[in-house]
Design a protein around this motif. Structure first.
Motif, PDB file in Angstrom:
ATOM      1  N   GLY A 455     -29.952  -6.831  11.695  1.00 49.85           N
ATOM      2  CA  GLY A 455     -28.871  -5.885  11.940  1.00 49.85           C
ATOM      3  C   GLY A 455     -28.542  -5.122  10.681  1.00 49.85           C
ATOM      4  N   SER A 456     -27.954  -3.954  10.825  1.00 53.76           N
ATOM      5  CA  SER A 456     -27.642  -3.107   9.675  1.00 53.76           C
ATOM      6  C   SER A 456     -26.740  -3.836   8.693  1.00 53.76           C
ATOM      7  CB  SER A 456     -26.955  -1.828  10.142  1.00 53.76           C
ATOM      8  OG  SER A 456     -26.402  -1.124   9.049  1.00 53.76           O
ATOM      9  N   LYS A 457     -27.194  -3.951   7.444  1.00 52.08           N
ATOM     10  CA  LYS A 457     -26.375  -4.636   6.434  1.00 52.08           C
ATOM     11  C   LYS A 457     -25.178  -3.782   6.030  1.00 52.08           C
ATOM     12  CE  LYS A 457     -28.421  -3.060   2.117  1.00 52.08           C
ATOM     13  NZ  LYS A 457     -28.653  -3.453   0.717  1.00 52.08           N
ATOM     14  N   VAL A 458     -25.342  -2.445   5.939  1.00 50.03           N
ATOM     15  CA  VAL A 458     -24.210  -1.625   5.507  1.00 50.03           C
ATOM     16  C   VAL A 458     -23.166  -1.462   6.602  1.00 50.03           C
ATOM     17  CG1 VAL A 458     -25.566  -0.361   3.791  1.00 50.03           C
ATOM     18  CG2 VAL A 458     -25.346   0.568   6.088  1.00 50.03           C
ATOM     19  N   ALA A 459     -23.484  -1.898   7.834  1.00 48.77           N
ATOM     20  CA  ALA A 459     -22.499  -1.884   8.921  1.00 48.77           C
ATOM     21  C   ALA A 459     -21.631  -3.126   8.917  1.00 48.77           C
ATOM     22  CB  ALA A 459     -23.206  -1.758  10.270  1.00 48.77           C
ATOM     23  N   ALA A 460     -21.907  -4.078   8.031  1.00 43.82           N
ATOM     24  CA  ALA A 460     -21.257  -5.388   8.075  1.00 43.82           C
ATOM     25  C   ALA A 460     -19.754  -5.302   7.851  1.00 43.82           C
ATOM     26  CB  ALA A 460     -21.878  -6.313   7.041  1.00 43.82           C
ATOM     27  N   ARG A 461     -19.010  -5.919   8.763  1.00 45.04           N
ATOM     28  CA  ARG A 461     -17.587  -6.184   8.550  1.00 45.04           C
ATOM     29  C   ARG A 461     -17.517  -7.539   7.851  1.00 45.04           C
ATOM     30  NH1 ARG A 461     -15.720  -4.502  14.701  1.00 45.04           N
ATOM     31  NH2 ARG A 461     -15.549  -2.256  14.320  1.00 45.04           N
ATOM     32  N   GLY A 462     -17.754  -7.493   6.581  1.00 47.97           N
ATOM     33  CA  GLY A 462     -17.905  -8.689   5.781  1.00 47.97           C
ATOM     34  C   GLY A 462     -18.720  -8.320   4.554  1.00 47.97           C
ATOM     35  N   SER A 463     -19.490  -9.261   4.024  1.00 42.78           N
ATOM     36  CA  SER A 463     -20.249  -9.035   2.798  1.00 42.78           C
ATOM     37  C   SER A 463     -21.743  -9.191   3.047  1.00 42.78           C
ATOM     38  CB  SER A 463     -19.805 -10.021   1.710  1.00 42.78           C
ATOM     39  OG  SER A 463     -18.443  -9.832   1.365  1.00 42.78           O
ATOM     40  N   ALA A 464     -22.527  -8.339   2.395  1.00 43.80           N
ATOM     41  CA  ALA A 464     -23.984  -8.408   2.488  1.00 43.80           C
ATOM     42  C   ALA A 464     -24.568  -8.425   1.079  1.00 43.80           C
ATOM     43  CB  ALA A 464     -24.530  -7.233   3.284  1.00 43.80           C
ATOM     44  N   TYR A 465     -25.535  -9.321   0.868  1.00 42.98           N
ATOM     45  CA  TYR A 465     -26.195  -9.481  -0.419  1.00 42.98           C
ATOM     46  C   TYR A 465     -27.692  -9.252  -0.214  1.00 42.98           C
ATOM     47  CZ  TYR A 465     -21.870 -12.169  -1.140  1.00 42.98           C
ATOM     48  OH  TYR A 465     -20.555 -12.581  -1.197  1.00 42.98           O
ATOM     49  N   GLU A 466     -28.322  -8.573  -1.158  1.00 38.52           N
ATOM     50  CA  GLU A 466     -29.749  -8.297  -0.998  1.00 38.52           C
ATOM     51  C   GLU A 466     -30.449  -8.275  -2.353  1.00 38.52           C
ATOM     52  OE1 GLU A 466     -31.838  -5.845   2.316  1.00 38.52           O
ATOM     53  OE2 GLU A 466     -31.169  -4.434   0.771  1.00 38.52           O
ATOM     54  N   ALA A 467     -31.672  -8.827  -2.395  1.00 36.66           N
ATOM     55  CA  ALA A 467     -32.534  -8.765  -3.573  1.00 36.66           C
ATOM     56  C   ALA A 467     -33.951  -8.508  -3.095  1.00 36.66           C
ATOM     57  CB  ALA A 467     -32.459 -10.063  -4.371  1.00 36.66           C
ATOM     58  N   TYR A 468     -34.699  -7.704  -3.845  1.00 37.27           N
ATOM     59  CA  TYR A 468     -36.071  -7.389  -3.434  1.00 37.27           C
ATOM     60  C   TYR A 468     -36.950  -7.134  -4.649  1.00 37.27           C
ATOM     61  CZ  TYR A 468     -34.457  -2.585  -4.244  1.00 37.27           C
ATOM     62  OH  TYR A 468     -33.933  -1.448  -4.812  1.00 37.27           O
ATOM     63  N   TYR A 469     -38.244  -7.312  -4.416  1.00 36.10           N
ATOM     64  CA  TYR A 469     -39.253  -7.026  -5.433  1.00 36.10           C
ATOM     65  C   TYR A 469     -40.372  -6.239  -4.761  1.00 36.10           C
ATOM     66  CZ  TYR A 469     -43.412  -7.898  -8.341  1.00 36.10           C
ATOM     67  OH  TYR A 469     -44.574  -7.760  -9.065  1.00 36.10           O
ATOM     68  N   THR A 470     -40.628  -5.027  -5.250  1.00 34.59           N
ATOM     69  CA  THR A 470     -41.667  -4.153  -4.715  1.00 34.59           C
ATOM     70  C   THR A 470     -42.686  -3.871  -5.806  1.00 34.59           C
ATOM     71  OG1 THR A 470     -39.979  -3.065  -3.355  1.00 34.59           O
ATOM     72  CG2 THR A 470     -42.122  -1.989  -3.502  1.00 34.59           C
ATOM     73  N   ASP A 471     -43.972  -3.917  -5.462  1.00 39.39           N
ATOM     74  CA  ASP A 471     -45.008  -3.618  -6.449  1.00 39.39           C
ATOM     75  C   ASP A 471     -46.232  -3.053  -5.734  1.00 39.39           C
ATOM     76  OD1 ASP A 471     -46.229  -3.403  -8.924  1.00 39.39           O
ATOM     77  OD2 ASP A 471     -45.674  -5.430  -9.532  1.00 39.39           O
ATOM     78  N   TYR A 472     -47.142  -2.487  -6.539  1.00 39.76           N
ATOM     79  CA  TYR A 472     -48.334  -1.826  -6.007  1.00 39.76           C
ATOM     80  C   TYR A 472     -49.590  -2.557  -6.446  1.00 39.76           C
ATOM     81  CZ  TYR A 472     -45.814   2.131  -4.094  1.00 39.76           C
ATOM     82  OH  TYR A 472     -44.997   2.921  -3.335  1.00 39.76           O
ATOM     83  N   LEU A 473     -50.463  -2.853  -5.479  1.00 43.72           N
ATOM     84  CA  LEU A 473     -51.777  -3.409  -5.771  1.00 43.72           C
ATOM     85  C   LEU A 473     -52.775  -2.299  -6.055  1.00 43.72           C
ATOM     86  CD1 LEU A 473     -51.776  -6.099  -2.944  1.00 43.72           C
ATOM     87  CD2 LEU A 473     -51.289  -6.450  -5.370  1.00 43.72           C
ATOM     88  N   ILE A 474     -52.591  -1.149  -5.386  1.00 51.90           N
ATOM     89  CA  ILE A 474     -53.354   0.069  -5.658  1.00 51.90           C
ATOM     90  C   ILE A 474     -52.337   1.192  -5.809  1.00 51.90           C
ATOM     91  CG2 ILE A 474     -55.102   1.696  -4.832  1.00 51.90           C
ATOM     92  CD1 ILE A 474     -56.275  -0.553  -3.157  1.00 51.90           C
ATOM     93  N   GLU A 475     -52.353   1.866  -6.920  1.00 51.86           N
ATOM     94  CA  GLU A 475     -51.321   2.845  -7.244  1.00 51.86           C
ATOM     95  C   GLU A 475     -51.140   3.890  -6.153  1.00 51.86           C
ATOM     96  OE1 GLU A 475     -50.223   6.004 -10.837  1.00 51.86           O
ATOM     97  OE2 GLU A 475     -51.932   4.657 -11.013  1.00 51.86           O
ATOM     98  N   ASP A 476     -49.898   4.033  -5.686  1.00 52.59           N
ATOM     99  CA  ASP A 476     -49.497   5.040  -4.697  1.00 52.59           C
ATOM    100  C   ASP A 476     -50.156   4.842  -3.331  1.00 52.59           C
ATOM    101  OD1 ASP A 476     -47.887   6.283  -6.571  1.00 52.59           O
ATOM    102  OD2 ASP A 476     -49.490   7.623  -7.239  1.00 52.59           O
ATOM    103  N   VAL A 477     -50.905   3.770  -3.129  1.00 50.25           N
ATOM    104  CA  VAL A 477     -51.628   3.587  -1.870  1.00 50.25           C
ATOM    105  C   VAL A 477     -51.273   2.265  -1.190  1.00 50.25           C
ATOM    106  CG1 VAL A 477     -53.910   3.354  -0.796  1.00 50.25           C
ATOM    107  CG2 VAL A 477     -53.561   5.039  -2.618  1.00 50.25           C
TER     108      VAL A 477
END
Length: 537
Positions: A455-477
């Motif tokens: 469900g939408s986290k920014v719609a929360a009537r309450g608190s939402a916490y998020e952490a993420y890690y994004t990386d590339y194995l082939i640049e831009d692809v």
């Protein structure tokens, strides 16, 4: 001269053969090489023509005949180059692919115990989960620059659970194909239109040095500003704090940077229709009246149906120099909806949707893309943002109307959202992000298409916490991401509609004692751990 023309035709033939190559890169390189060869021959022919004109300067008749023949050859060659350019550059329809396969680990703690038929009491397990929800998402992108000012852009999409879903034991989907979210939920493998629109641009408006644009069609209105950071996408126009849905409509943007000297200043007007009142073209079937047929004029207004759902608003960016930016957004949505249901001993009976009223929404945000000025490479590549938003209901107040969010009086809700994204210290392209948002009792966004399966986290009537890690194995692809989202709800109705049936905010901590049936169907805390692999070209 004739030899050069023959070589030109041969080159065009070689190009035709080259187009049949298996690899896109090889084809494009072959095209570029042949265009260069043709351009060199064209230049040589023009030089030769100049030499011939000088040599035959005193022979007017011969010069005229020779010149006509050369002009024809030049025209022929220029047409060949123009044709190739049209089929290999901006005026040709270009395709792109964005394919993602993901696995989500979903866990929910309900506000109350589940109903146990053996004991006929609410003493069952109060958790629900899916250890490995597997999905495929495909976006097919299309672009066509017909002229310097006019272009066309479209995106076809499907979002599908692995092997589809059984549909048994109450698993039949209800609102998942609703027009606002039809491409954002894991449904089936039907390819649908996610966006399709014309786009016009010009550097002046009514003679003034005001660059402007106009666009109309199926809007690119999901994954907007701020929410795009964790989604690793370019931002769409809307600010993702209070609107994130697919939409049909138009927009027009006016840039005042040149006129005012203020970096990045612009205003953008938007309007659209999220639901159309119109009869069927042939006939209708009334499921509540023994499947009787109804006949009416094709596409005429139906007074017994929902009115059109319309939205209008504007985006104002007073400053954006690429490092520091300010933005604000306002919209007004008319004739918003909610379900009409009747409670029964075993649950609820759904009848139809009802018009419950209108809503105003305002959001403003601030972003820093690069902290400081050359303090360190780490801070130069760090992003911070803060956003605040307000929603104000305007309910219908007739005796038969249900009101909005549990009240027939106007209610104001608010939400704030902060985020930080930093480069990794162990890879060249990796990004790590942290986000937190909180909404109060009457907060209501239109963010059903947000790419979060719990469900939408920014719609929360309450608190939402998020952490993420994004990386590339082939640049831009080829990229991957691991993301953790946790939502702790204070009130019910965060992902409901706008009326009092699904939008009323009940205090979750009180539900188990006051309404165990509703508590057993209400999510108290939700967790989503997602890992994906994504290919874009």
């Amino acid at each position: 001269m004739k030899k050069q023309l023959i070589l030109s035709v041969a080159a065009a033939a070689m190009l035709s053969i080259g187009l049949q190559a298996d690899e896109t890169t090889d084809r494009m390189e072959a095209m570029e090489a042949q265009i260069e060869a043709l351009q060199e021959q064209l230049s040589a022919m023009k030089d030769a023509k100049s030499d011939e004109e000088a040599a035959t300067e005193n022979d007017e008749e011969g010069s005229e005949e020779e010149g006509d023949e050369t002009d024809e050859r030049l025209t022929d060659l220029e047409e060949q180059i123009s044709t190739i350019n049209r089929n290999t550059s901006g005026s040709h329809l270009k395709f792109g692919v964005d394919f993602r396969t993901a696995v989500d680990n979903l866990n929910y703690k309900m506000a109350g115990n589940a109903y146990n038929p053996d004991t006929m009491a609410f003493d069952g397990d109060d958790t629900q989960s899916n250890d490995a929800f597997l999905t495929n998402r495909l976006w097919l992108n299309m672009e066509w620059l017909a002229t310097e000012n006019m272009s066309f852009t479209a995106q076809l999409a499907y979002n599908k659970a692995y092997g589809y879903r059984s549909g048994f034991n109450g698993g039949y989907p209800g609102f998942e194909t609703f027009d606002w979210i039809t491409n954002e939920n894991a449904y089936d493998d039907v390819v649908r239109v996610r966006s399709a629109y014309f786009f016009y641009r010009n550097d002046t408006f009514l003679g003034a040095e005001i660059p402007w644009t106009f666009s109309i069609g199926r809007r690119p209105s999901t994954n907007g500003h701020l929410i795009n950071l964790r989604d690793d996408d370019r931002p769409a126009s809307p600010m993702g704090h209070n609107i994130n849905v697919e939409f049909d409509g138009m927009s027009s943007k006016f840039s005042f940077e040149d006129l005012t000297g203020i970096d990045g200043m612009y205003i953008k007007f938007c309007a659209g229709r999220g639901g159309t009142n119109a009869n069927a073209k042939f006939f209708t079937i009334n499921m509540d009246s023994n499947n009787t047929l109804g006949i009416a004029a094709p596409y005429a207004k139906n007074d017994a149906d929902l009115p059109d759902i319309d939205l209008g608003g504007l985006i104002f960016v007073p400053y954006d120099d690429g490092q520091y930016s300010l933005g604000a957004q306002y919209y007004y949505a008319a004739h918003l909806i909610d379900a009409s249901v009747t409670p029964t001993p075993s649950g609820y009976v759904f009848h139809n949707m009802q018009d419950v009223g209108n809503m105003h929404a305002v959001t403003a945000n601030f972003m820093i893309n690069g902290i400081g000025n050359g303090w360190s490479d780490f801070l130069d590549d760090t992003i911070f943002f803060a956003s605040g938003a307000v929603s104000i209901t305007d309910p219908k107040k007739g005796a038969a109307d249900q009101g909005m969010l549990g009240s027939k009086e106007s209610k104001t809700g608010s939400s704030y959202w902060v985020g930080l994204q930093v480069p990794t210290l162990f890879t060249d392209m990796g990004r790590i992000g942290f986000e937190y948002n909180h909404g109060d009792k009457y907060w209501r966004s239109i963010t059903y298409a947000e790419d979060t399966n719990i469900g939408s986290k920014v719609a929360a009537r309450g608190s939402a916490y998020e952490a993420y890690y994004t990386d590339y194995l082939i640049e831009d692809v080829f990229s991957f991401q691991i993301r953790y989202t946790y939502i702790d709800y204070d009130y019910t109705g965060s992902n409901g509609f706008f009326g009092s049936t699904t939008g009323t905010p009940y205090k979750i901590d009180d539900l188990a004692a006051t309404n165990p049936g509703l508590a057993s169907a209400t999510v108290d805390k939700a967790q989503d751990i997602r890992f994906y692999l994504r290919y874009r070209y």
